[in-house]
Scaffold this motif. Sequence first.
Motif, PDB file in Angstrom:
ATOM      1  N   PHE A   1       0.830  -1.190   0.000  1.00  0.00           N
ATOM      2  CA  PHE A   1       0.000   0.000   0.000  1.00  0.00           C
ATOM      3  C   PHE A   1       0.877   1.257   0.000  1.00  0.00           C
ATOM      4  O   PHE A   1       0.617   2.212  -0.746  1.00  0.00           O
ATOM      5  CB  PHE A   1      -0.936  -0.027   1.212  1.00  0.00           C
ATOM      6  N   THR A   2       1.932   1.233   0.831  1.00  0.00           N
ATOM      7  CA  THR A   2       2.861   2.372   0.861  1.00  0.00           C
ATOM      8  C   THR A   2       3.427   2.630  -0.530  1.00  0.00           C
ATOM      9  O   THR A   2       3.485   3.774  -1.001  1.00  0.00           O
ATOM     10  CB  THR A   2       4.023   2.069   1.829  1.00  0.00           C
ATOM     11  N   THR A   3       3.850   1.558  -1.194  1.00  0.00           N
ATOM     12  CA  THR A   3       4.437   1.714  -2.525  1.00  0.00           C
ATOM     13  C   THR A   3       3.444   2.340  -3.490  1.00  0.00           C
ATOM     14  O   THR A   3       3.786   3.268  -4.234  1.00  0.00           O
ATOM     15  CB  THR A   3       4.877   0.339  -3.069  1.00  0.00           C
ATOM     16  N   ALA A   4       2.203   1.847  -3.456  1.00  0.00           N
ATOM     17  CA  ALA A   4       1.188   2.396  -4.360  1.00  0.00           C
ATOM     18  C   ALA A   4       0.954   3.874  -4.065  1.00  0.00           C
ATOM     19  O   ALA A   4       0.860   4.700  -4.976  1.00  0.00           O
ATOM     20  CB  ALA A   4      -0.110   1.603  -4.221  1.00  0.00           C
ATOM     21  N   ILE A   5       0.881   4.223  -2.769  1.00  0.00           N
ATOM     22  CA  ILE A   5       0.654   5.626  -2.384  1.00  0.00           C
ATOM     23  C   ILE A   5       1.814   6.495  -2.877  1.00  0.00           C
ATOM     24  O   ILE A   5       1.606   7.571  -3.463  1.00  0.00           O
ATOM     25  CB  ILE A   5       0.519   5.742  -0.849  1.00  0.00           C
ATOM     26  N   LEU A   6       3.053   6.012  -2.668  1.00  0.00           N
ATOM     27  CA  LEU A   6       4.215   6.784  -3.124  1.00  0.00           C
ATOM     28  C   LEU A   6       4.176   6.958  -4.636  1.00  0.00           C
ATOM     29  O   LEU A   6       4.486   8.028  -5.166  1.00  0.00           O
ATOM     30  CB  LEU A   6       5.510   6.098  -2.688  1.00  0.00           C
ATOM     31  N   GLY A   7       3.785   5.892  -5.337  1.00  0.00           N
ATOM     32  CA  GLY A   7       3.680   5.982  -6.796  1.00  0.00           C
ATOM     33  C   GLY A   7       2.664   7.029  -7.206  1.00  0.00           C
ATOM     34  O   GLY A   7       2.897   7.838  -8.103  1.00  0.00           O
ATOM     35  N   MET A   8       1.531   7.037  -6.510  1.00  0.00           N
ATOM     36  CA  MET A   8       0.493   8.010  -6.861  1.00  0.00           C
ATOM     37  C   MET A   8       0.943   9.425  -6.514  1.00  0.00           C
ATOM     38  O   MET A   8       0.632  10.381  -7.223  1.00  0.00           O
ATOM     39  CB  MET A   8      -0.809   7.659  -6.140  1.00  0.00           C
ATOM     40  N   LEU A   9       1.698   9.545  -5.435  1.00  0.00           N
ATOM     41  CA  LEU A   9       2.252  10.849  -5.045  1.00  0.00           C
ATOM     42  C   LEU A   9       3.154  11.369  -6.160  1.00  0.00           C
ATOM     43  O   LEU A   9       3.091  12.543  -6.550  1.00  0.00           O
ATOM     44  CB  LEU A   9       3.046  10.676  -3.747  1.00  0.00           C
ATOM     45  N   PHE A  10       3.984  10.472  -6.671  1.00  0.00           N
ATOM     46  CA  PHE A  10       4.865  10.859  -7.775  1.00  0.00           C
ATOM     47  C   PHE A  10       4.047  11.327  -8.975  1.00  0.00           C
ATOM     48  O   PHE A  10       4.349  12.340  -9.594  1.00  0.00           O
ATOM     49  CB  PHE A  10       5.749   9.674  -8.173  1.00  0.00           C
ATOM     50  N   LEU A  11       2.980  10.572  -9.274  1.00  0.00           N
ATOM     51  CA  LEU A  11       2.145  10.934 -10.428  1.00  0.00           C
ATOM     52  C   LEU A  11       1.482  12.288 -10.227  1.00  0.00           C
ATOM     53  O   LEU A  11       1.398  13.093 -11.161  1.00  0.00           O
ATOM     54  CB  LEU A  11       1.091   9.847 -10.663  1.00  0.00           C
ATOM     55  N   SER A  12       1.016  12.554  -8.996  1.00  0.00           N
ATOM     56  CA  SER A  12       0.407  13.864  -8.746  1.00  0.00           C
ATOM     57  C   SER A  12       1.442  14.954  -8.955  1.00  0.00           C
ATOM     58  O   SER A  12       1.140  16.009  -9.517  1.00  0.00           O
ATOM     59  CB  SER A  12      -0.133  13.952  -7.319  1.00  0.00           C
TER      60      SER A  12
ATOM     61  N   GLY B   1       5.566   8.408 -17.027  1.00  0.00           N
ATOM     62  CA  GLY B   1       4.394   8.510 -16.170  1.00  0.00           C
ATOM     63  C   GLY B   1       3.374   7.427 -16.483  1.00  0.00           C
ATOM     64  O   GLY B   1       2.769   6.845 -15.575  1.00  0.00           O
ATOM     65  N   ALA B   2       3.197   7.122 -17.782  1.00  0.00           N
ATOM     66  CA  ALA B   2       2.254   6.072 -18.166  1.00  0.00           C
ATOM     67  C   ALA B   2       2.690   4.727 -17.589  1.00  0.00           C
ATOM     68  O   ALA B   2       1.866   3.944 -17.105  1.00  0.00           O
ATOM     69  CB  ALA B   2       2.158   5.991 -19.687  1.00  0.00           C
ATOM     70  N   HIS B   3       4.000   4.477 -17.610  1.00  0.00           N
ATOM     71  CA  HIS B   3       4.485   3.218 -17.034  1.00  0.00           C
ATOM     72  C   HIS B   3       4.273   3.180 -15.525  1.00  0.00           C
ATOM     73  O   HIS B   3       3.938   2.135 -14.972  1.00  0.00           O
ATOM     74  CB  HIS B   3       5.966   3.023 -17.380  1.00  0.00           C
ATOM     75  N   VAL B   4       4.486   4.335 -14.848  1.00  0.00           N
ATOM     76  CA  VAL B   4       4.236   4.371 -13.410  1.00  0.00           C
ATOM     77  C   VAL B   4       2.758   4.084 -13.136  1.00  0.00           C
ATOM     78  O   VAL B   4       2.418   3.333 -12.217  1.00  0.00           O
ATOM     79  CB  VAL B   4       4.653   5.738 -12.812  1.00  0.00           C
TER      80      VAL B   4
ATOM     81  N   TYR C   1       9.224  -5.028 -12.270  1.00  0.00           N
ATOM     82  CA  TYR C   1       8.669  -3.974 -13.114  1.00  0.00           C
ATOM     83  C   TYR C   1       8.822  -2.623 -12.436  1.00  0.00           C
ATOM     84  O   TYR C   1       9.269  -1.654 -13.044  1.00  0.00           O
ATOM     85  CB  TYR C   1       7.190  -4.271 -13.406  1.00  0.00           C
ATOM     86  N   TRP C   2       8.459  -2.580 -11.166  1.00  0.00           N
ATOM     87  CA  TRP C   2       8.470  -1.307 -10.443  1.00  0.00           C
ATOM     88  C   TRP C   2       9.881  -0.722 -10.369  1.00  0.00           C
ATOM     89  O   TRP C   2      10.097   0.474 -10.589  1.00  0.00           O
ATOM     90  CB  TRP C   2       7.876  -1.507  -9.044  1.00  0.00           C
ATOM     91  N   HIS C   3      10.866  -1.569 -10.074  1.00  0.00           N
ATOM     92  CA  HIS C   3      12.245  -1.071  -9.989  1.00  0.00           C
ATOM     93  C   HIS C   3      12.718  -0.601 -11.362  1.00  0.00           C
ATOM     94  O   HIS C   3      13.485   0.351 -11.471  1.00  0.00           O
ATOM     95  CB  HIS C   3      13.181  -2.151  -9.472  1.00  0.00           C
ATOM     96  N   PHE C   4      12.257  -1.282 -12.393  1.00  0.00           N
ATOM     97  CA  PHE C   4      12.638  -0.878 -13.753  1.00  0.00           C
ATOM     98  C   PHE C   4      12.179   0.542 -14.029  1.00  0.00           C
ATOM     99  O   PHE C   4      12.913   1.382 -14.525  1.00  0.00           O
ATOM    100  CB  PHE C   4      12.000  -1.832 -14.782  1.00  0.00           C
ATOM    101  N   VAL C   5      10.918   0.813 -13.655  1.00  0.00           N
ATOM    102  CA  VAL C   5      10.382   2.158 -13.841  1.00  0.00           C
ATOM    103  C   VAL C   5      11.190   3.160 -13.021  1.00  0.00           C
ATOM    104  O   VAL C   5      11.461   4.280 -13.446  1.00  0.00           O
ATOM    105  CB  VAL C   5       8.889   2.159 -13.450  1.00  0.00           C
ATOM    106  N   ASP C   6      11.626   2.739 -11.848  1.00  0.00           N
ATOM    107  CA  ASP C   6      12.391   3.616 -10.977  1.00  0.00           C
ATOM    108  C   ASP C   6      13.761   3.942 -11.569  1.00  0.00           C
ATOM    109  O   ASP C   6      14.176   5.105 -11.599  1.00  0.00           O
ATOM    110  CB  ASP C   6      12.536   2.966  -9.596  1.00  0.00           C
TER     111      ASP C   6
END
Lengths: 120, 146, 636
Positions: free
Chosen positions: B46-57, B90-93, B126-131
Amino acid sequence: MTLAEYRKRPPDTDIHVEPEEAGHEPGAKPHPGPLEYARIGLVLAVVTMIEVAIYYMSVSHTVLVVALITLSALKFSLVVLWFMHLRFDSRLFSQLFVGGFLLALSVFFVALATLGAKLT
Amino acid sequence: MHYDGLFDIPFTSVSAFVLLMSSVSMVLALAAIQRDNRRGLQIWLFTTAILGMLFLSGQAYEFTEFYHKGLSLNANLFGTTFFVLTGFHGAHVTIGVLILLSLFTMTLQGRITQAQSLNIELAGLYWHFVDIVWIVIFTLIYLIQP
Amino acid sequence: MATVIGQRQPTMAEALRAARGSSYEGIWSWLTTVDHKRIGVLYGASAFFFFLLGGIEALLIRVQLIVPNSGIIDADAYNRLFTMHGTTMIFLVVMPMSSAFFNLLIPLQIGARDVAFPRLHAFSYWVFLAGGIFLNISFFTGNIFQGELGAPGAGWFGYQTLASKQFSPDHGVDFWLFGLQILGVASLASGFNFIVTVLNMRAPGMTLFRMPLFAWMTLVTSFLLIFAMPVIAVALFELMFDRLFDANFFNPVAGGNPLLWQHMFWLFGHPEVYILILPAMGIVSEVLPTFARKPLFGYPFVVFSGIAIGFMSWGVWVHHMYTTGLGTVANAAFGISTIMIGVPTGVKIFNWLGTLWGGSISLKTPLLFAVGFVAMFTIGGLSGVTHSMVPSDYQQQDTYYVVAHFHYVLFGGAIFGLFSGIYYWFPKFSDKLLGEGLGQLHFWLMFIGFNLTFFPMHISGLLGMPRRIYTYSGDQGWDLWNLMSSIGAFVIATSILVFIINVIVSLRSARRAGPDPWDGRTLEWAIPSPPPPHNFDEIPHVHARDDFWHQKYTEDEKGQPVPVVAGGAVEEDQHAGDGHGIHMPSPSFFPLIAAIGFPIMATGMIYDYALVPVGVAVLFTGIYGWAFEPATEEAE
């Protein structure tokens, strides 16, 4: 079960055949624990701060570029080696990725040179 | 080609940091489920998803700001390359966040146990790749300017 | 399994679930199949359909050029026809036809029961079909009743700024770019699938260097696919942003660079050339040893030259761009690399000749096509070497000489090779041999027609006739050569008709081919024709290259093959096994659903963005259904 172990294990359906020499791949090691990950995370955070600090320092452009590229390469490697477990996986993958990366890089610069193009 | 003072380095540094830290929480989620700690898995996913969404915002805010400052997709070549490059990231995130939220839903249903930790490892790859792509973009596009 | 549930109509979900159970009959079984052999048949049939379509486009082009100053087809329609002919033949014929052979043969040749990811496999096929149909629908977007076609007209290479919104304002190029983007998804999925299959699913004892050559060429082609398709995907996305959202990648006024497109297109395009030819080379390397009754001459050399071609294909793209003014260093460097890539290709040619040399040759149709491949491909290869010379290429650029060259390698090469494969493996999957008489007729008609069509193009090209012109005046000395080419095209069309008749007649005949009609060498000939769904009752244990041959023959002291007496040297690997209790992956309709999402999204991008979320929703329905359905249905 990690990805490295999974590859050496027959999957769920019977269409797959069990490999003859099941077992550990050369160089594959178990994954580290949360503490180790947290430590790497700390290093990543510190390096990012150093990067931003360098950006605000009045150094020459060349020094800036070299320092920043080195630091981001360091971050890149840390994530790949620890978080993506390249360090704990079969050595074949490291060889393949590093070799492929170097090959691509050299082809890139050779192509730039023959086309007479410059990076900046 | 560059717009002086376009980039807000402190702001983007924070969002780069957020994405970097989401990689840490992602790998902690994996470590948790590998030790059969399902509660830990839920929290870290959940933390990871929230951080990802924070980045997108952050990216949405940044895009809006740039657009108001006159940089758009069709303004010039820099606008074109900047928006397409960071936009694709951003689309990949976004896809990553969808994967994370799907997995999070599965953990709530109790469908991910130690035996299914492979699912988390693959999503993590996948997530680390995007990072790591953002690590490169942040340095090359934001910090190094000709 | 009963398909009627109680007295009411079954719900959609129930009907689909029921369809999953009855996996080997009816239309549902084809729509949901994950069996690599059925997917291979679907690939082959679709590719052949597109082959006829592309052939009709070619015939229209040749009808227009049969005499000077002809006005049957106007310039605009002509542009659209040659664009669609090229795009169709490359992306919808040679690639999927090669893919059909990968699908049909790879699991059989390496001793596996299916590919590594069966549903991904079905997904590749449906995405390919969706992309192909989407691309061809573009014909109808023009004002068709006034004879205006709507297809793309900027060439299969889509050069900038010709393909920009300014110079190609209608939707043709949009269909082209989204169509290719969709086809790229299919190619990537099947590329990954075959790499994993070949690397991970080989039968015990089937080491890499015991694999049939076709499996090797599949592996190399798959690697080329997964590295080349992203390059064209990036280029197409940039084109999409330029055309749809007014971006500046290729717009020189805003600092963009039209030449960037050419670099990216040919960086994809040259490996693509080898994606088209390597599978045919693999087929020929299987056919020649069987009909010469000798092992492939210099197997490791053929393998390594295939790999070398794979690597070198990335360093020759600028030879498509000599005349764009990149400078002498670039032209010289890429001229040298282009000459060098002829070396591994030449190595292969000599190995094929060495295979035939001294063999006891049986001149059946598959061998005729394979030998035709070697000869025609050599001619095309030689004219290719003339292109590598920069000054010579300056003269030939954009003339019919180039058209002659690439038809010799792609038709004389790839298509002849693929027909060789069709004649060779047809009995394996249908249990019917294609008629030998009609087959010979097909070959000779096609061989003569092909040379009659394309050899004169060397001459008209050297006489200065440019490509892509819709007509020409009668005082250029090109008339005779164009007349010959047009007549040849109809001879080729006749030969294809003979082939179709041959297929129909053979399928209706009662004569059965049996499991091993050609005295084959590789594992697929060891199992019944057509192969059962699970391929192998017992997974074979492989002891040698050409394992099946060694089960049938030993050598006497002079090295001549001597049949093994039944029960002799064959190692008793066969445990009792009748195929019962083997769990095969269950059929699934989700790959099809996911694939349907792509053309909906693409249509939305072109006409109305409101359709895009619909396409995304369909795609996600497919993906989530796929992810959450069990790979194998529990036995009831």
